[in-house]
Design a protein around this motif. Structure first.
Motif, PDB file in Angstrom:
ATOM      1  N   LYS A 103     -19.598   5.362  16.834  1.00  0.00           N
ATOM      2  CA  LYS A 103     -18.263   5.347  17.439  1.00  0.00           C
ATOM      3  C   LYS A 103     -17.658   6.746  17.470  1.00  0.00           C
ATOM      4  CE  LYS A 103     -17.171   0.557  16.222  1.00  0.00           C
ATOM      5  NZ  LYS A 103     -16.304  -0.332  15.404  1.00  0.00           N
ATOM      6  N   ARG A 104     -17.844   7.516  16.389  1.00  0.00           N
ATOM      7  CA  ARG A 104     -17.326   8.886  16.366  1.00  0.00           C
ATOM      8  C   ARG A 104     -17.990   9.744  17.437  1.00  0.00           C
ATOM      9  NH1 ARG A 104     -18.080   8.729  10.733  1.00  0.00           N
ATOM     10  NH2 ARG A 104     -19.754  10.275  10.886  1.00  0.00           N
ATOM     11  N   SER A 105     -19.302   9.639  17.532  1.00  0.00           N
ATOM     12  CA  SER A 105     -20.030  10.456  18.503  1.00  0.00           C
ATOM     13  C   SER A 105     -19.668  10.070  19.934  1.00  0.00           C
ATOM     14  CB  SER A 105     -21.538  10.314  18.288  1.00  0.00           C
ATOM     15  OG  SER A 105     -21.933  10.894  17.067  1.00  0.00           O
ATOM     16  N   ARG A 106     -19.618   8.762  20.192  1.00  0.00           N
ATOM     17  CA  ARG A 106     -19.286   8.302  21.549  1.00  0.00           C
ATOM     18  C   ARG A 106     -17.904   8.789  21.958  1.00  0.00           C
ATOM     19  NH1 ARG A 106     -22.274   5.349  25.638  1.00  0.00           N
ATOM     20  NH2 ARG A 106     -20.703   4.689  27.140  1.00  0.00           N
ATOM     21  N   LYS A 107     -16.953   8.681  21.054  1.00  0.00           N
ATOM     22  CA  LYS A 107     -15.595   9.139  21.341  1.00  0.00           C
ATOM     23  C   LYS A 107     -15.553  10.644  21.582  1.00  0.00           C
ATOM     24  CE  LYS A 107     -10.885   9.099  19.449  1.00  0.00           C
ATOM     25  NZ  LYS A 107     -10.034   8.689  18.289  1.00  0.00           N
ATOM     26  N   ALA A 108     -16.381  11.374  20.838  1.00  0.00           N
ATOM     27  CA  ALA A 108     -16.378  12.834  20.947  1.00  0.00           C
ATOM     28  C   ALA A 108     -16.946  13.316  22.286  1.00  0.00           C
ATOM     29  CB  ALA A 108     -17.171  13.439  19.797  1.00  0.00           C
TER      30      ALA A 108
END
Length: 464
Positions: A103-108
């Protein structure tokens, strides 16, 4: 009345008619998983089977695919076999991360790949394509033979590094495509220990030779990160506002770790350009064997480019070029398998009232390779027929019978980027050159991380 030529059917394994033995399964998976599948995989909507005592549900029905990838996606995690193959390469990159890390990577990374932002890369895609064509300028009247699989790898890497990294991801090798091939040959395939579900710490002998190449790629990424960080520290305004800077600015306790940033950069280098490269090569091969299709594409390209239309508009203005690329991705999906595992018991009921039970722990295997060639969903499924994807025909294609970019929350974030890149590259190349098969052009699709032509793809390049 003109007759429409018979559609070209490019090479692919013939479906098995006899179930393979356990030993044959092992050998085939290690050599080329695409050769494993039997007739039921191309004719039935779903199949329950066992691989090495592991329950497996092979899914082809578009409704059931939607259920697994979209409607109840939260109940399905990445399958163990997939992670055992990919995590040693990509670690916590976007393709392999799960849960909060994903989720962090996708959002980034999402802001870079919105359609509007991706369209802003069109000028760079055009300039890099034109620059790459210089290698063909010196050919004589008889043309010259090039390995188009290698060339497309180099072209898409040049586009990727310019658009996402402002040209600052630099390889030290003049044979970048060879390095990619070695990495994927060693690391991007199943090892016998994976089939036996051995823990990750058990050595995979088939991958030992790939560790050196993986370390080389990670070294390239680490060097680029260090150089950009130093530039940002000295003068933030001097650092390009690109993907690399965006990720580095997300570093911190509430964002990405430096390791996750490195993993995501490697993911986009290793997978982001490789998938488009393979699809471009297969497109040129299929078009070379379909003269009437090539003629239609050339006419479209010449007409659009004569108007001086901006490259950002080419994707919409060249529906036939786009259709040829999409049809090549149907026949040779860059990512030929999607693997999931059920977290809890589940079930699905078809429109005909057929109920499919999906027990906890079962592996769910969605194979774009078989789905895209399935007799229930495609007319002449083995034939190269780009007209399927022309605007007037697209409504006939169920969203979940064609999955070159996957579907659901984990759909490929770079789909718009890849389609735009492909149409621009094809238009630039086919405006000035023709690509034809030679006596040595005998490709065979092999599944590694992507669907690759075994032994490369030698083709003769001549001026139009």
């Amino acid at each position: 009345m003109d007759m429409i030529p018979e559609a070209f059917s490019p090479p692919a394994p013939i479906p098995r008619t006899v179930p393979p033995s356990r030993w044959t399964i092992i050998k085939t998976i290690l050599r080329n998983p695409l050769e494993l599948w039997g007739e039921p995989s191309y004719t039935l909507p779903w199949i329950k089977t066992k691989f090495f005592n592991e329950r497996t549900l092979i899914v082809n029905d578009p409704g059931l695919i939607k259920h697994v990838l979209v409607d109840n996606a939260a109940n399905y995690r990445m399958a163990d076999i997939r992670q055992l193959v990919l995590r040693p390469i990509l670690r916590d990159g976007l393709l392999t991360a799960e849960g909060a890390v994903w989720k962090r990577s996708r959002k980034a990374v999402a802001p870079v790949f919105t359609p509007r932002h991706a369209q802003g890369f069109a000028g760079q895609m055009l300039s890099q394509s034109l620059e790459y064509l210089h290698k063909y300028e010196e050919i004589g009247s008889e043309g010259a033979v090039f390995d188009i699989a290698a060339d497309m790898t180099e072209l898409t890497f040049a586009i990727l590094t310019e658009t996402l990294f402002s040209g600052e991801i630099v390889t030290e090798s003049e044979h970048f495509s060879d390095d990619v091939n070695e990495l994927l040959h060693r690391m991007g395939r199943v090892d016998p220990m994976d089939l036996l579900r051995a823990p990750a710490w058990v050595p995979r002998l088939t991958r030992i030779g790939g560790r050196r190449m993986l370390d080389k790629f990670r070294g390239i990424v680490h060097k680029a990160m260090d150089q950009r960080l130093e530039k940002m520290r000295r003068d933030r305004a001097s650092a390009p506002d690109d993907f690399l800077t965006l990720l580095l600015e997300k570093a911190g306790p509430d964002g990405l770790t430096m390791g996750e940033i490195e993993d995501n950069i490697l993911t986009f280098i290793g997978a982001g350009h490789e998938t488009t490269a393979r699809a471009l090569a297969w497109t040129l091969y299929c078009v070379a064997n379909s003269p009437h299709i090539r003629e239609a594409m050339e006419e479209e390209i010449d007409r659009v480019l004569a108007t001086d239309a901006e490259p950002v508009a080419w994707l919409d203005l060249m529906p036939y070029v786009r259709a040829a690329f999409e049809e090549a991705m149907r026949l040779y999906p860059p990512a030929p398998s999607i693997n999931r595992a059920a977290i809890a018991d589940d079930e699905w009921t078809s429109a005909k009232g057929e109920r499919v039970t999906i027990p906890k722990g079962i592996t769910v295997l969605i194979m774009p390779w078989t789905l895209h060639r399935h007799e229930l969903y495609w007319e002449k499924p083995r034939a190269f027929m780009p007209e399927r994807f022309l605007p007037e025909n697209r409504a006939k294609i169920n969203r979940f019978q064609y999955l070159p970019f996957g579907a659901g929350p984990r759909v490929c974030i770079g789909a718009t980027f890849a389609l735009q890149e492909a149409v621009i590259a094809l238009a630039v190349m086919m405006r000035r050159f023709r690509f034809d098969a030679t006596d040595a052009t005998d490709p065979w699709p092999v599944q590694k991380l992507t669907t690759q032509p075994r032994g490369g793809l030698p083709m003769r390049v001549t001026r139009r």
